[in-house]
Design a protein around this motif. Structure first.
Motif, PDB file in Angstrom:
ATOM      1  N   ALA A  92     -43.943   3.713 -96.810  1.00  0.00           N
ATOM      2  CA  ALA A  92     -45.458   3.905 -97.189  1.00  0.00           C
ATOM      3  C   ALA A  92     -45.485   5.218 -98.078  1.00  0.00           C
ATOM      4  O   ALA A  92     -44.459   5.915 -98.323  1.00  0.00           O
ATOM      5  CB  ALA A  92     -46.125   4.350 -95.861  1.00  0.00           C
ATOM      6  N   LEU A  93     -46.638   5.258 -98.686  1.00  0.00           N
ATOM      7  CA  LEU A  93     -46.948   6.545 -99.779  1.00  0.00           C
ATOM      8  C   LEU A  93     -48.420   7.186 -99.120  1.00  0.00           C
ATOM      9  O   LEU A  93     -49.445   6.508 -99.006  1.00  0.00           O
ATOM     10  CB  LEU A  93     -46.875   5.923-100.981  1.00  0.00           C
ATOM     11  CG  LEU A  93     -47.357   7.026-102.237  1.00  0.00           C
ATOM     12  CD1 LEU A  93     -45.923   7.562-102.410  1.00  0.00           C
ATOM     13  CD2 LEU A  93     -48.230   6.409-103.140  1.00  0.00           C
ATOM     14  N   ALA A  94     -48.491   8.322 -99.014  1.00  0.00           N
ATOM     15  CA  ALA A  94     -49.773   9.028 -98.814  1.00  0.00           C
ATOM     16  C   ALA A  94     -49.871   9.729-100.365  1.00  0.00           C
ATOM     17  O   ALA A  94     -49.139  10.354-100.902  1.00  0.00           O
ATOM     18  CB  ALA A  94     -49.430  10.039 -97.781  1.00  0.00           C
ATOM     19  N   VAL A  95     -51.108   9.700-100.572  1.00  0.00           N
ATOM     20  CA  VAL A  95     -51.707  10.308-101.662  1.00  0.00           C
ATOM     21  C   VAL A  95     -52.580  11.806-101.274  1.00  0.00           C
ATOM     22  O   VAL A  95     -53.561  11.379-100.442  1.00  0.00           O
ATOM     23  CB  VAL A  95     -52.365   9.689-102.711  1.00  0.00           C
ATOM     24  CG1 VAL A  95     -53.014  10.498-104.081  1.00  0.00           C
ATOM     25  CG2 VAL A  95     -51.557   8.412-103.052  1.00  0.00           C
ATOM     26  N   VAL A  96     -52.200  12.804-101.561  1.00  0.00           N
ATOM     27  CA  VAL A  96     -52.840  14.140-101.103  1.00  0.00           C
ATOM     28  C   VAL A  96     -53.460  14.839-102.354  1.00  0.00           C
ATOM     29  O   VAL A  96     -52.333  15.435-103.214  1.00  0.00           O
ATOM     30  CB  VAL A  96     -52.072  15.025-100.192  1.00  0.00           C
ATOM     31  CG1 VAL A  96     -52.890  16.305 -99.700  1.00  0.00           C
ATOM     32  CG2 VAL A  96     -51.230  13.907 -99.093  1.00  0.00           C
ATOM     33  N   ARG A  97     -54.661  14.950-102.320  1.00  0.00           N
ATOM     34  CA  ARG A  97     -55.146  16.053-103.267  1.00  0.00           C
ATOM     35  C   ARG A  97     -55.584  17.443-102.728  1.00  0.00           C
ATOM     36  O   ARG A  97     -56.269  17.419-101.720  1.00  0.00           O
ATOM     37  CB  ARG A  97     -56.340  15.460-104.166  1.00  0.00           C
ATOM     38  CG  ARG A  97     -55.939  14.101-104.939  1.00  0.00           C
ATOM     39  CD  ARG A  97     -57.160  13.293-105.380  1.00  0.00           C
ATOM     40  NE  ARG A  97     -56.682  12.232-106.250  1.00  0.00           N
ATOM     41  CZ  ARG A  97     -56.340  10.945-105.446  1.00  0.00           C
ATOM     42  NH1 ARG A  97     -56.437  10.811-104.173  1.00  0.00           N
ATOM     43  NH2 ARG A  97     -55.907  10.053-106.465  1.00  0.00           N
ATOM     44  N   ALA A  98     -55.286  18.608-103.512  1.00  0.00           N
ATOM     45  CA  ALA A  98     -55.329  19.989-102.810  1.00  0.00           C
ATOM     46  C   ALA A  98     -55.485  20.758-104.097  1.00  0.00           C
ATOM     47  O   ALA A  98     -55.103  20.501-104.885  1.00  0.00           O
ATOM     48  CB  ALA A  98     -54.260  20.100-102.099  1.00  0.00           C
ATOM     49  N   GLU A  99     -55.816  22.006-103.721  1.00  0.00           N
ATOM     50  CA  GLU A  99     -55.841  23.006-104.655  1.00  0.00           C
ATOM     51  C   GLU A  99     -54.410  23.822-105.056  1.00  0.00           C
ATOM     52  O   GLU A  99     -54.322  24.345-105.825  1.00  0.00           O
ATOM     53  CB  GLU A  99     -56.825  23.970-104.103  1.00  0.00           C
ATOM     54  CG  GLU A  99     -58.389  23.655-104.068  1.00  0.00           C
ATOM     55  CD  GLU A  99     -59.042  23.671-105.390  1.00  0.00           C
ATOM     56  OE1 GLU A  99     -58.691  24.237-106.282  1.00  0.00           O
ATOM     57  OE2 GLU A  99     -59.559  22.571-105.354  1.00  0.00           O
ATOM     58  N   SER A 100     -53.353  23.448-104.091  1.00  0.00           N
ATOM     59  CA  SER A 100     -52.211  23.749-104.333  1.00  0.00           C
ATOM     60  C   SER A 100     -51.325  22.637-104.125  1.00  0.00           C
ATOM     61  O   SER A 100     -51.568  21.835-103.424  1.00  0.00           O
ATOM     62  CB  SER A 100     -51.822  25.074-103.565  1.00  0.00           C
ATOM     63  OG  SER A 100     -51.829  24.682-102.134  1.00  0.00           O
ATOM     64  N   ILE A 101     -50.082  22.660-104.514  1.00  0.00           N
ATOM     65  CA  ILE A 101     -49.173  21.828-104.115  1.00  0.00           C
ATOM     66  C   ILE A 101     -49.079  21.551-102.689  1.00  0.00           C
ATOM     67  O   ILE A 101     -48.395  22.430-102.049  1.00  0.00           O
ATOM     68  CB  ILE A 101     -47.758  21.663-104.855  1.00  0.00           C
ATOM     69  CG1 ILE A 101     -47.897  21.934-106.454  1.00  0.00           C
ATOM     70  CG2 ILE A 101     -46.730  20.837-104.484  1.00  0.00           C
ATOM     71  CD1 ILE A 101     -46.698  22.219-107.202  1.00  0.00           C
ATOM     72  N   ALA A 102     -49.156  20.333-102.452  1.00  0.00           N
ATOM     73  CA  ALA A 102     -48.938  19.945-100.580  1.00  0.00           C
ATOM     74  C   ALA A 102     -47.657  20.191-100.360  1.00  0.00           C
ATOM     75  O   ALA A 102     -46.822  19.360-101.045  1.00  0.00           O
ATOM     76  CB  ALA A 102     -49.848  18.808-100.325  1.00  0.00           C
ATOM     77  N   LEU A 103     -47.501  20.755 -99.465  1.00  0.00           N
ATOM     78  CA  LEU A 103     -45.898  20.924 -98.701  1.00  0.00           C
ATOM     79  C   LEU A 103     -45.631  19.512 -98.226  1.00  0.00           C
ATOM     80  O   LEU A 103     -46.333  19.126 -97.572  1.00  0.00           O
ATOM     81  CB  LEU A 103     -45.594  22.012 -97.860  1.00  0.00           C
ATOM     82  CG  LEU A 103     -45.889  23.364 -98.373  1.00  0.00           C
ATOM     83  CD1 LEU A 103     -45.756  24.501 -97.555  1.00  0.00           C
ATOM     84  CD2 LEU A 103     -44.903  23.784 -99.521  1.00  0.00           C
ATOM     85  N   PRO A 104     -44.148  19.289 -98.172  1.00  0.00           N
ATOM     86  CA  PRO A 104     -43.965  18.007 -97.462  1.00  0.00           C
ATOM     87  C   PRO A 104     -43.989  18.046 -96.109  1.00  0.00           C
ATOM     88  O   PRO A 104     -43.860  19.155 -95.366  1.00  0.00           O
ATOM     89  CB  PRO A 104     -42.275  17.799 -97.636  1.00  0.00           C
ATOM     90  CG  PRO A 104     -41.865  19.015 -98.221  1.00  0.00           C
ATOM     91  CD  PRO A 104     -43.096  19.902 -98.764  1.00  0.00           C
ATOM     92  N   LEU A 105     -44.028  17.133 -95.501  1.00  0.00           N
ATOM     93  CA  LEU A 105     -44.208  16.967 -93.904  1.00  0.00           C
ATOM     94  C   LEU A 105     -42.594  17.269 -93.453  1.00  0.00           C
ATOM     95  O   LEU A 105     -41.755  17.404 -94.094  1.00  0.00           O
ATOM     96  CB  LEU A 105     -44.688  15.481 -93.309  1.00  0.00           C
ATOM     97  CG  LEU A 105     -45.968  15.191 -93.882  1.00  0.00           C
ATOM     98  CD1 LEU A 105     -46.262  13.749 -93.564  1.00  0.00           C
ATOM     99  CD2 LEU A 105     -47.149  16.090 -93.355  1.00  0.00           C
TER     100      LEU A 105
END
Length: 184
Positions: free
Chosen positions: A31-44
């Motif tokens: 699967a792939l999740a797409v995350v938009r944020a003000e900073s680079i999202a850290l991995p789970l």
């Protein structure tokens, strides 16, 4: 705004194909999740994430004013209901590409490879967004994201084949093709 693509056990997109085109592959993932944020999202947690790629949608490069106007008028936005197919194609270009001047890259990109002119006929059926990541310390220079309806899958294959046959693509040293279907 940063966008992070997380390959892992869960996400809004089910991975149907993950294949190296040139260079090293990415680890398989369902699967792939797409995350938009003000900073680079850290991995789970490592058990949940196979890989993480991040980039930023920036100003468009190598495009002249008339081309930008034509692209803006023709392209569709991401997230359309009917666009249940997607492709993430991360690309890293060779040092030889980056040693060229901006003008020389533009000449290869459009004057010789016709990247923009050739791609126009695929809009608005195929929506796209380019994310820059070269200066973020990421393993790729660009993350190319495409969304399209299932009935436009053949058009998408034609577009990708057309671009990969250009002089511009002789400078690609790593490319991975990740295809997905949206999970509802």
């Amino acid at each position: 705004m940063f966008t992070t693509f997380r390959g892992g056990q869960s996400g809004g997109w089910r991975v149907s194909l993950l294949a190296p085109v040139t260079g090293e592959p990415l680890a398989p993932t369902p699967a792939l999740a797409v995350v938009r944020a003000e900073s680079i999202a850290l991995p789970l947690l490592p058990s949940q994430t196979s890989w993480r790629l991040a980039g930023v949608a920036s100003h468009v490069r190598y495009v002249e004013r008339g081309e930008m106007q034509a692209l803006t008028a023709a392209q569709a936005g991401l997230g359309r209901r009917e666009a249940t197919c997607a492709a993430l194609i991360p690309i890293r270009k060779s040092p030889a590409w980056w040693e060229l001047t901006q003008e020389a890259r533009r000449q290869i990109f459009e004057d010789k490879s016709h990247h923009i002119a050739s791609s126009m006929k695929y809009l608005p059926a195929i929506a796209r967004q380019l994310y820059h990541c070269r200066d973020l310390g990421e393993p790729f220079d660009f993350l190319t994201w495409f969304e399209y309806a299932p009935e436009h899958a053949t058009m998408f294959e034609e577009l990708v084949g057309l671009l990969r046959a250009t002089e511009e693509w002789t400078y690609v040293e790593r490319e991975v093709d990740v295809r997905m279907v949206r999970e509802d």
